[in-house]
Design a protein around this motif. Structure first.
Motif, PDB file in Angstrom:
ATOM      1  N   ALA A  52       0.862  -1.184   0.000  1.00  0.00           N
ATOM      2  CA  ALA A  52       0.000   0.000   0.000  1.00  0.00           C
ATOM      3  C   ALA A  52       0.899   1.235   0.000  1.00  0.00           C
ATOM      4  O   ALA A  52       1.662   1.453   0.933  1.00  0.00           O
ATOM      5  CB  ALA A  52      -0.912   0.000   1.224  1.00  0.00           C
ATOM      6  N   ILE A  53       0.821   2.026  -1.053  1.00  0.00           N
ATOM      7  CA  ILE A  53       1.670   3.205  -1.222  1.00  0.00           C
ATOM      8  C   ILE A  53       0.961   4.415  -0.648  1.00  0.00           C
ATOM      9  O   ILE A  53      -0.199   4.692  -0.980  1.00  0.00           O
ATOM     10  CB  ILE A  53       2.000   3.449  -2.704  1.00  0.00           C
ATOM     11  CG1 ILE A  53       2.606   2.196  -3.338  1.00  0.00           C
ATOM     12  CG2 ILE A  53       2.937   4.639  -2.849  1.00  0.00           C
ATOM     13  CD1 ILE A  53       3.916   1.769  -2.749  1.00  0.00           C
ATOM     14  N   ASP A  54       1.648   5.139   0.226  1.00  0.00           N
ATOM     15  CA  ASP A  54       1.083   6.343   0.836  1.00  0.00           C
ATOM     16  C   ASP A  54       1.292   7.515  -0.119  1.00  0.00           C
ATOM     17  O   ASP A  54       2.416   7.922  -0.397  1.00  0.00           O
ATOM     18  CB  ASP A  54       1.783   6.620   2.171  1.00  0.00           C
ATOM     19  CG  ASP A  54       1.091   7.725   2.969  1.00  0.00           C
ATOM     20  OD1 ASP A  54       0.318   8.490   2.362  1.00  0.00           O
ATOM     21  OD2 ASP A  54       1.337   7.819   4.182  1.00  0.00           O
ATOM     22  N   LEU A  55       0.199   8.089  -0.634  1.00  0.00           N
ATOM     23  CA  LEU A  55       0.275   9.207  -1.566  1.00  0.00           C
ATOM     24  C   LEU A  55       0.172  10.555  -0.865  1.00  0.00           C
ATOM     25  O   LEU A  55       0.213  11.599  -1.521  1.00  0.00           O
ATOM     26  CB  LEU A  55      -0.859   9.108  -2.603  1.00  0.00           C
ATOM     27  CG  LEU A  55      -0.935   7.813  -3.409  1.00  0.00           C
ATOM     28  CD1 LEU A  55      -2.105   7.880  -4.380  1.00  0.00           C
ATOM     29  CD2 LEU A  55       0.364   7.559  -4.147  1.00  0.00           C
ATOM     30  N   GLY A  56       0.063  10.548   0.469  1.00  0.00           N
ATOM     31  CA  GLY A  56      -0.177  11.794   1.182  1.00  0.00           C
ATOM     32  C   GLY A  56      -1.656  12.147   1.138  1.00  0.00           C
ATOM     33  O   GLY A  56      -2.473  11.481   0.477  1.00  0.00           O
ATOM     34  N   ASN A  57      -2.022  13.210   1.853  1.00  0.00           N
ATOM     35  CA  ASN A  57      -3.432  13.640   1.908  1.00  0.00           C
ATOM     36  C   ASN A  57      -4.358  12.497   2.307  1.00  0.00           C
ATOM     37  O   ASN A  57      -5.466  12.368   1.779  1.00  0.00           O
ATOM     38  CB  ASN A  57      -3.894  14.224   0.571  1.00  0.00           C
ATOM     39  CG  ASN A  57      -3.360  15.610   0.331  1.00  0.00           C
ATOM     40  OD1 ASN A  57      -2.935  16.287   1.273  1.00  0.00           O
ATOM     41  ND2 ASN A  57      -3.348  16.050  -0.905  1.00  0.00           N
ATOM     42  N   SER A  58      -3.892  11.643   3.222  1.00  0.00           N
ATOM     43  CA  SER A  58      -4.705  10.520   3.716  1.00  0.00           C
ATOM     44  C   SER A  58      -5.200   9.637   2.575  1.00  0.00           C
ATOM     45  O   SER A  58      -6.396   9.354   2.456  1.00  0.00           O
ATOM     46  CB  SER A  58      -5.891  11.050   4.543  1.00  0.00           C
ATOM     47  OG  SER A  58      -5.452  11.784   5.647  1.00  0.00           O
ATOM     48  N   THR A  59      -4.279   9.225   1.714  1.00  0.00           N
ATOM     49  CA  THR A  59      -4.623   8.395   0.556  1.00  0.00           C
ATOM     50  C   THR A  59      -3.623   7.257   0.416  1.00  0.00           C
ATOM     51  O   THR A  59      -2.410   7.484   0.428  1.00  0.00           O
ATOM     52  CB  THR A  59      -4.629   9.230  -0.741  1.00  0.00           C
ATOM     53  OG1 THR A  59      -5.540  10.321  -0.599  1.00  0.00           O
ATOM     54  CG2 THR A  59      -5.048   8.378  -1.930  1.00  0.00           C
ATOM     55  N   LEU A  60      -4.124   6.026   0.283  1.00  0.00           N
ATOM     56  CA  LEU A  60      -3.303   4.849   0.028  1.00  0.00           C
ATOM     57  C   LEU A  60      -3.748   4.213  -1.279  1.00  0.00           C
ATOM     58  O   LEU A  60      -4.938   4.229  -1.621  1.00  0.00           O
ATOM     59  CB  LEU A  60      -3.445   3.822   1.158  1.00  0.00           C
ATOM     60  CG  LEU A  60      -2.959   4.214   2.557  1.00  0.00           C
ATOM     61  CD1 LEU A  60      -3.335   3.131   3.562  1.00  0.00           C
ATOM     62  CD2 LEU A  60      -1.456   4.438   2.560  1.00  0.00           C
ATOM     63  N   ILE A  61      -2.790   3.646  -2.011  1.00  0.00           N
ATOM     64  CA  ILE A  61      -3.123   2.952  -3.256  1.00  0.00           C
ATOM     65  C   ILE A  61      -2.329   1.646  -3.309  1.00  0.00           C
ATOM     66  O   ILE A  61      -1.174   1.583  -2.884  1.00  0.00           O
ATOM     67  CB  ILE A  61      -2.822   3.833  -4.493  1.00  0.00           C
ATOM     68  CG1 ILE A  61      -3.280   3.137  -5.782  1.00  0.00           C
ATOM     69  CG2 ILE A  61      -1.346   4.192  -4.567  1.00  0.00           C
ATOM     70  CD1 ILE A  61      -3.189   4.027  -7.022  1.00  0.00           C
TER      71      ILE A  61
END
Length: 643
Positions: free
Chosen positions: A474-483
């Motif tokens: 799960a990659i943390d994209l910042g702004n409380s977003t995971l992908i």
């Protein structure tokens, strides 16, 4: 290797216990971890270790700040380069050496300084209640959502203020002389009148007829330029607070409870409009002066009571408040705590009805006679009026909490259920999406698209994802977003045959040879002009400055300002690359605007700020050299080395 760990979890857990438990007896938990895996750290400064988690957080925060500042203009790949990553690490090292020096000098920040910073914080200012106090409970709630207590936040502010003291003292001592400031400002404002003669590559394209052998040779020398990139067809899931907010629907009861719990946010406090007459009698005045002022005030009070309709005229004539006397004593509309008279003034004023006059009111300033001219009662916005904004706030809060509660579980399940994203999609009610991506961001997508995130693309094209077809982490994209993603099909990069790209090769060769012809003709013409000083063929005169280059390329402006101003006209040539070649004729040099004391002072300040920043950086470099700094290799986990 990862497949073995996934498929033999119980066996691996038993083996790890056999290895780790005895080791802890010799080294301790932290010591064993460092002994076993240096990759958990990125650097150390003296006895302090900068962990990879700390570094990753700093890098993510930097990108989040850039994303917030730039909005749609944000380009993740521009902020995720080796240079940027090294700058983040250097910043953490500088902060640590500065913290060590601050501690060595026993520098700290006072309670009053911390209080001033907190009260000036817009976040805290938004929590003020109508009576001017801070809503402590909401303050605690907001900090708790960020994983902090008020005490931790105070400590963070105090720490930040202490760290600023040394750089601030250096910056405040920076100085630039008037002579230097004037000289540099005059140079920046200097004007140069120029004309241009351009040799466009496109004008030579028709003259170029490359042979087949030339095309073949160019193709062989630049094969990689024509390669088609690798592509991956992926399924992916996005878990974000924004997505959770869209799916969250608070009930009517929850909205009403939020309204009742935060009623002060929706209440406009009462205000009055009042006028006053002030007879000055400061606290430190003598008893005789106090008595004299009181008698004068009593006389005026009697006059006001006899003729209340003449209050404004009496105030204008006798009031000793310079700010309001000329306006008939009018203070305008105000709420409690807004007038400097303090509680005594407020209590008297807010006890009056419209058109009522007070008796004598004593404050630290003297004796007041107050008359209320209008009353605005406190107003609470009804629930229905603020329901929409409450819905937005509550959805955001619930989404933030939902993301915090789900992030760890989402991260775990995409790793543990490595062969499919469906379990994560089912558990967190997410839509499984698909796309085709390449190792580089797609220019047709918005710069902030999750599919353009550099770390995400790196994970997609890793061997574990491409060859083993396991889910990415799960990659943390910042702004409380995971992908997270899973590759379903992969096509490696390929170099097409010469025949397939022959036309593209031809255009490249034509452009290259046309540019070379333009450069050759331009250089020959420049040599002739430097002898003849001719003006034929040049464009109309254009006036340029360093501050206003009129759209001129930086290389051209630099060449123009290097021309000898004592031997005009002067000719300079500039290679425009694929665009061709240009000759500039410098006809005249003029000074800019007249130097005024204000301009010189402004220039002094700007140059001093630049010098101050340089001195701060030099000081931090000196601290770093004095410290024992160890880097655990490049940030891609190469072998470590000492600095």
């Amino acid at each position: 290797m990862l497949d073995f760990f996934r498929n033999h979890k119980r066996l691996m857990m038993f083996m790890l216990i056999l290895v780790i438990v005895p080791g802890m007896g010799f080294f301790g938990l932290q010591g064993f971890r460092s002994f076993f895996d240096d990759s958990a750290n990125v650097a150390s400064v003296d006895r302090y270790t900068i962990t990879r988690v700390e570094y990753d957080n700093a890098l993510r925060q930097q990108m989040d700040r850039a994303r917030q500042m730039l909005g749609a203009q944000f380009d993740a790949k521009a902020f995720n380069t080796p240079e940027q990553r090294q700058q983040v690490l250097d910043g953490l090292i500088q902060e640590r050496v500065l913290a060590d020096e601050t501690q060595r000098l026993h520098l700290t920040a006072s309670d009053d300084a911390v209080r001033r910073v907190l009260l000036s914080d817009p976040f805290i200012a938004s929590l003020k209640t109508p009576d001017g106090s801070i809503d402590i409970e909401r303050y605690k709630q907001m900090l708790a959502m960020q994983g902090m207590t008020p005490e931790q936040y105070d400590a963070r502010v105090r720490y930040s203020l202490a760290l600023q003291q040394l750089p601030a003292s250096i910056q405040s001592s920076a100085f630039t002389s008037k002579t230097l400031a004037q000289h540099l400002t005059e140079l920046s404002g200097q004007q140069r009148e120029v004309q241009s003669l351009v040799f466009h590559s496109s004008d030579y394209a028709a003259k170029v007829q490359p042979a087949e052998a030339q095309l073949q040779a160019y193709y062989e020398a630049h094969r990689n330029d024509f390669a088609t990139p690798a592509t991956a067809t992926i399924q992916y899931l996005v878990l974000s607070s924004a997505g959770l907010a869209a799916a969250t629907q608070p009930t009517e009861a929850e909205l009403k409870k939020y309204y009742d719990d935060n009623l002060t946010r929706y209440r406009t406090p009462g205000e009055i409009r009042a006028s006053h007459i002030l007879i000055l009698a400061p606290k430190d005045a003598s008893a005789a002066d106090q008595q004299k002022a009181k008698q004068q005030a009593q006389t005026l009070l009697a006059e006001v009571n006899a003729h209340p309709e003449q209050f404004a005229q009496i105030a204008e004539k006798h009031s000793q408040d310079p700010g309001s006397a000329a306006k008939g004593g009018d203070l305008g509309y105000f709420g409690r705590g807004m007038i400097a008279g303090g509680a005594a003034f407020d209590d008297a004023a807010f006890s009056l009805k419209k058109d009522e006059t007070s008796g004598l009111v004593q404050t630290d300033f003297g004796y007041h006679i107050i008359r209320v001219t209008d009353v605005k009662p406190a107003v609470t916005k009804p629930f229905d009026e603020v329901k929409a904004s409450i819905l937005t706030d509550l959805k955001a809060q619930q989404a933030a909490k939902g993301f915090a509660d789900s992030a760890d579980g989402f991260t775990s399940i995409v790793y543990e259920q490595a062969k499919s994203l469906q379990p994560a999609a089912d558990k967190y009610k997410l839509t499984l999406q698909s796309a085709v991506v390449t190792p580089k961001p797609n220019a047709s997508l918005p710069p902030d698209s999750p599919l353009n995130n550099a770390a995400f693309l790196e994970a997609v094209f890793s061997d574990d994802a491409v060859k083993s077809r396991n889910n990415t982490q799960a990659i943390d994209l910042g702004n409380s977003t995971l992908i997270a993603a899973r590759v379903t099909d992969f096509k490696p990069a390929a170099i097409p045959a010469f025949a397939a790209v022959k036309e593209a090769v031809k255009q490249k060769v034509i452009a290259q040879q046309a540019a070379e012809m333009a450069r050759k003709d331009g250089a020959a013409r420049l040599a002739a002009l430097q002898k003849s000083k001719a003006t034929d063929g040049f464009s109309p005169v254009l006036t340029v400055t360093r501050n206003n280059p009129q759209g001129m390329p930086a290389a051209a402006l630099s060449a123009i300002y290097k021309a000898n101003a004592k031997n005009l006209p002067a000719y300079v040539g500039v290679d425009l690359g694929d665009q061709g070649y240009v000759i500039y004729r410098v006809n005249a040099v003029k000074q800019g605007e007249a130097m005024t004391p204000e301009r010189i002072a402004a220039a002094q300040q700007q140059i001093a700020q630049v010098n101050a920043q340089s001195e701060v950086e030099a000081y931090l470099d000196a601290l770093r050299k004095r410290s024992k700094v160890k880097l655990y290799g490049p940030l891609d986990a190469a072998p470590s080395h000492a600095e």
